[in-house]
Write an enzyme that holds these catalytic residues in place. Structure first.
Site, PDB file in Angstrom:
ATOM      1  N   ASN A   1       0.839  -1.193   0.000  1.00 41.62           N
ATOM      2  CA  ASN A   1       0.000   0.000   0.000  1.00 41.62           C
ATOM      3  C   ASN A   1       0.877   1.247   0.000  1.00 41.62           C
ATOM      4  OD1 ASN A   1      -2.527  -1.173   0.062  1.00 41.62           O
ATOM      5  ND2 ASN A   1      -2.701  -1.118   2.288  1.00 41.62           N
TER       6      ASN A   1
ATOM      7  N   LYS B   1      -4.804   2.257  -6.964  1.00 47.25           N
ATOM      8  CA  LYS B   1      -4.807   1.612  -5.646  1.00 47.25           C
ATOM      9  C   LYS B   1      -4.809   2.673  -4.544  1.00 47.25           C
ATOM     10  CE  LYS B   1      -4.836  -1.548  -2.561  1.00 47.25           C
ATOM     11  NZ  LYS B   1      -3.843  -2.406  -2.005  1.00 47.25           N
TER      12      LYS B   1
ATOM     13  N   GLU C   1      -0.018   3.580   7.784  1.00 53.67           N
ATOM     14  CA  GLU C   1       0.594   4.024   6.524  1.00 53.67           C
ATOM     15  C   GLU C   1      -0.031   5.325   6.032  1.00 53.67           C
ATOM     16  OE1 GLU C   1       1.979   0.032   4.245  1.00 53.67           O
ATOM     17  OE2 GLU C   1      -0.183   0.185   4.514  1.00 53.67           O
TER      18      GLU C   1
HETATM   19  O1  KPL Z   1      -5.721  -2.560   0.535  1.00 56.84           O
HETATM   20  C1  KPL Z   1      -6.600  -2.685   1.356  1.00 56.84           C
HETATM   21  C2  KPL Z   1      -6.219  -2.503   2.770  1.00 56.84           C
HETATM   22  O2  KPL Z   1      -6.939  -2.912   3.674  1.00 56.84           O
HETATM   23  O3  KPL Z   1      -5.137  -1.952   2.974  1.00 56.84           O
HETATM   24  C3  KPL Z   1      -8.022  -2.912   0.919  1.00 56.84           C
HETATM   25  C4  KPL Z   1      -8.058  -3.183  -0.582  1.00 56.84           C
HETATM   26  C5  KPL Z   1      -8.822  -1.685   1.240  1.00 56.84           C
HETATM   27  C6  KPL Z   1      -8.660  -4.137   1.499  1.00 56.84           C
HETATM   28  O4  KPL Z   1      -8.991  -4.007   2.837  1.00 56.84           O
END
Ligand code: KPL
Length: 302
Positions: A103, A185, A268
């Site tokens: 992420n 994303k 994050e």
């Molecule tokens: O990437 C995610 C996260 O929780 O960090 C999602 C796609 C929102 C799934 O929970």
């Protein structure tokens, strides 16, 4: 194909378990030797609905384990990327690829600085997994995974990796627009993660609460405007519908940021809403919704 996965969090465990079950030679890499020892002994437990399976996965804290791998997938938190990559820098094979599947923004740039731009792939996944305990996860919803060369070129190694992931039941496509992919994303994380973390709700509940849904819309539309200011093409999409779709498909999942806040861990947020605010500033713009979400989440763990 031999793959090392760095970071035994929910997503690292999920990918390792699925790849290993499909016969890929996979190693989990941790930085804590004692935890790595326990994981090697007890395996990775995956709950999916009523099903519970244990996968024997070799886990190690010795950086040298990555030297046998064709590729290394980074799945650590964004704030740990530099430290994790630096530990492994001398052990990754000269012909191996490294991939960020994390992420937040900025991870690929760190990997390029440490390993060289030609080695770097990037990917995103919207699989939903919750860490219930060390090495024990719940797979709460399937999602889409997409991967590509960071420079956008077409390559055999990306096609091979995509085939390996698909063979493991991880629904994967390839893309030549990684920058757009990462921003897409980011929009998902901007819309779901802070709202679920602040309200302590599951992903799907955002869709049931009018006020939560309003925040999702404002944050996502604001971030989409900044993506366009950055010259990024996130593709032909309705950003709000994209995020709603992920919230629906991962309705039962506890987002990673919600999990972090519940466990009192660092989040994050600076690599998600904080990144949008910084990108806006570069263009003389403001992103007040993302700025407020950033501050609220940061205040929770300060
Ligand atoms: O990437 C995610 C996260 O929780 O960090 C999602 C796609 C929102 C799934 O929970």
């Amino acid at each position: 194909m031999k793959i090392s996965i760095v970071g035994p969090g929910s997503m690292g465990c999920l990918f390792a378990a699925k790849l290993s079950a499909a016969g890929t030679d996979v190693t989990l890499v941790d930085y804590k030797a004692e935890r790595a020892g326990r994981l090697s002994k007890q395996g990775v437990v995956v709950e999916t609905g009523e099903k519970r399976e244990t996968h024997a996965i070799s886990t190690s804290a010795d950086p040298a384990v990555v030297s046998g791998s064709d590729g290394v997938i980074f799945m650590v938190k964004a704030y740990s990327t530099r430290a994790a990559a630096t530990r492994l820098a001398d052990c990754v094979r000269s012909d191996a690829w490294v991939m960020t599947m994390q992420n937040g923004m900025g991870n690929a740039e760190i990997l390029m600085a440490i390993f060289g731009a030609e080695k770097v792939l990037a990917g995103t996944t919207s699989e939903g997994a919750t860490l219930l305990a060390e090495g024990h996860i719940r797979h709460a919803g399937s999602g889409e995974t997409s991967i590509g060369e960071f420079d956008g070129s077409d390559s055999e190694r990306v096609r091979e990796l995509s085939a390996t992931l698909n063979n493991a039941g991880i629904n994967t496509t390839t893309t030549g627009n990684v920058r757009g992919l990462l921003w897409k994303k980011l929009l998902i994380n901007v819309g779901i993660n802070p709202v679920t973390a602040l309200l302590r709700i599951k992903n799907g509940e955002i869709l049931d609460r009018q006020s939560a849904h309003d925040i999702l819309c404002s944050a996502v539309l604001e971030a989409e405007g900044i993506a366009r200011a950055e010259g990024v093409d996130p593709g032909n999409l309705n950003a709000v519908e994209l995020v709603e779709g992920v919230a629906r498909r991962t309705a039962k999942n506890i987002s990673s940021m919600h999990q972090d806040v519940a466990a009192g861990r660092q989040t994050e947020i600076d690599y998600i809403c904080g990144y949008v605010v910084a990108a806006a500033r570069k263009h003389g713009l403001r992103a007040p919704v993302n700025n407020t979400l950033r501050n609220l989440v940061a205040a929770l763990t300060e």
